[in-house]
Write a protein that holds these residues in place. Structure first.
Motif, short mmCIF file in Angstrom:
data_model
loop_
_atom_site.label_atom_id
_atom_site.label_comp_id
_atom_site.label_asym_id
_atom_site.label_seq_id
_atom_site.Cartn_x
_atom_site.Cartn_y
_atom_site.Cartn_z
N GLU A 61 12.07 8.30 5.50
CA GLU A 61 13.21 8.00 4.65
C GLU A 61 12.79 7.28 3.38
N PHE A 62 11.76 6.44 3.48
CA PHE A 62 11.26 5.75 2.29
C PHE A 62 10.71 6.74 1.27
N PHE B 113 11.97 -4.36 4.35
CA PHE B 113 11.95 -2.89 4.39
C PHE B 113 13.22 -2.42 5.10
N SER B 114 14.09 -1.73 4.38
CA SER B 114 15.41 -1.40 4.90
C SER B 114 15.54 0.03 5.42
N SER C 234 0.83 -1.20 0.00
CA SER C 234 0.00 0.00 0.00
C SER C 234 0.87 1.26 0.00
N LEU C 235 1.90 1.26 0.85
CA LEU C 235 2.80 2.42 0.92
C LEU C 235 3.51 2.64 -0.41
N GLU C 236 4.01 1.57 -1.00
CA GLU C 236 4.75 1.70 -2.27
C GLU C 236 3.85 2.26 -3.37
N GLN C 237 2.65 1.73 -3.49
CA GLN C 237 1.76 2.17 -4.56
C GLN C 237 1.27 3.60 -4.33
#
Length: 332
Positions: free
Chosen positions: A137-138, A130-131, A99-102
């Motif tokens: 930061e993402f 998740f690094s 969800s966050l990525e999209q």
């Protein structure tokens, strides 16, 4: 203005039910159109835990959200998962990450006006690759901004405050502080106050690190060696910066009237006063990005998920602030 994109946060936490509560209160609190990325069945179940009958409409493009928002919660994307409040697991972390990525991708390419992120469990996300230290930061990396130039500000009705160091041990803070760090991040804050908050001459109050701001070196010399020279450099650059201020006196009502944002040296120095004053309306805003990103300033609260206890106030505030900042940028 385009609608806002909301990411789910951890599905075992309070994020999904608060999204549902915000949509249910959209008229009475005057929320702008938004859509959620993923979690259709999850959101309906989370809403039901609060006694909310949540109609969901699937959309293929953010542009469709405004047409449906009055009657149903617009939802984009097929990712989904079961509703297991208070039971975080790796499958839930994968859903939160998808969800966050999209949602972030939609905002960075201009398909949505701003990003509002739900609360995540960093430990669970780390298990699925998740690094990043956190969502700040993402989103910075997705926006091609260096992590050190993405600044976390906590904002509420009574206070705006910025921690210069964030997710690190207290013991490591003194070694992380430098004149360059304070000047660089404080400048980003001041510029954001102008651009996004409409404050033409922002007043920055900069905390000391030590008790009594070091008391002329008797309780630590970071104020003399690092913080005072940084303040002098900020003033030389034309910014209204004051300090170093003793942190124990900087957050009183009288002191708060003298500045627009407090610059703190470490995480708890900034977040304790913000949460004490504005817990149910506190917003995490990422400054220094080409996109708008906000988040409610609270965590996943697994212990109360699904119990109809969590207050949606901070999520409402995060949505409102995202819309306000996006509108100000669009009008500039």
């Amino acid at each position: 203005m385009s609608p806002l994109a909301l990411s789910l946060g951890d599905p075992a936490g309070i994020g999904p039910e608060l999204i549902a509560a915000c949509w249910a209160q959209r008229r009475q609190v005057g929320l702008p159109p938004f859509f959620v990325v993923g979690g259709a069945e999850l959101l309906v179940a989370a809403a039901a835990s609060r006694g909310i009958d949540l109609p969901v409409v699937r959309i293929d493009s953010p542009d469709e959200a405004a047409d449906h928002f009055a009657d149903a919660l617009p939802l984009l994307g097929a990712v989904d998962g079961p509703f297991r409040p208070g039971q975080p697991d790796e499958d839930g972390a994968r859903l939160a990450l998808a969800s966050l990525e999209q949602a972030t991708a939609l905002v960075t390419r201009g398909a949505a006006a701003a990003l509002v992120t739900g609360p995540i469990a960093k430990a669970e996300l780390a298990k699925v690759g998740f690094s990043f230290p956190g969502q700040t930061e993402f989103v910075a990396a997705a926006s091609n901004v260096a992590a050190e130039d993405a600044v976390m500000m906590l904002a509420g009705p009574a206070l705006r405050t910025v921690p210069l160091t964030v997710h690190c041990s207290l013991a490591s803070v003194p070694a992380r502080l430098s004149v360059d760090l304070i000047v660089r991040r404080s400048t980003i804050v001041a510029q954001a106050m102008r651009r996004d908050f409409g404050i033409a001459a922002p007043r920055l109050a900069i905390c000391g690190l030590n008790p009594h701001a070091g008391e002329d070196g008797r309780m630590g010399d970071e104020e003399i060696r690092i913080i005072a020279p940084a303040i002098a450099a900020l003033r030389a650059a034309g910014w209204d910066a004051s300090g170093p201020h003793p942190a124990d006196a900087l957050f009183t009502p009288r002191a708060r009237a003298t500045y627009d944002v407090a610059i703190a040296m470490y995480h708890d120095q900034a977040l304790i006063p913000l949460k004490a004053l504005d817990f149910d309306q506190g917003v995490n805003v990422t400054l220094g990005l080409p996109v708008i990103r906000t988040s409610p300033d609270h965590g996943t609260a697994f212990a109360i998920a699904g119990r109809n206890i969590a207050d949606p106030g901070a999520t409402i505030a995060a949505i409102r602030m995202a819309a306000d900042l996006a509108g100000r940028r669009a009008a500039a």
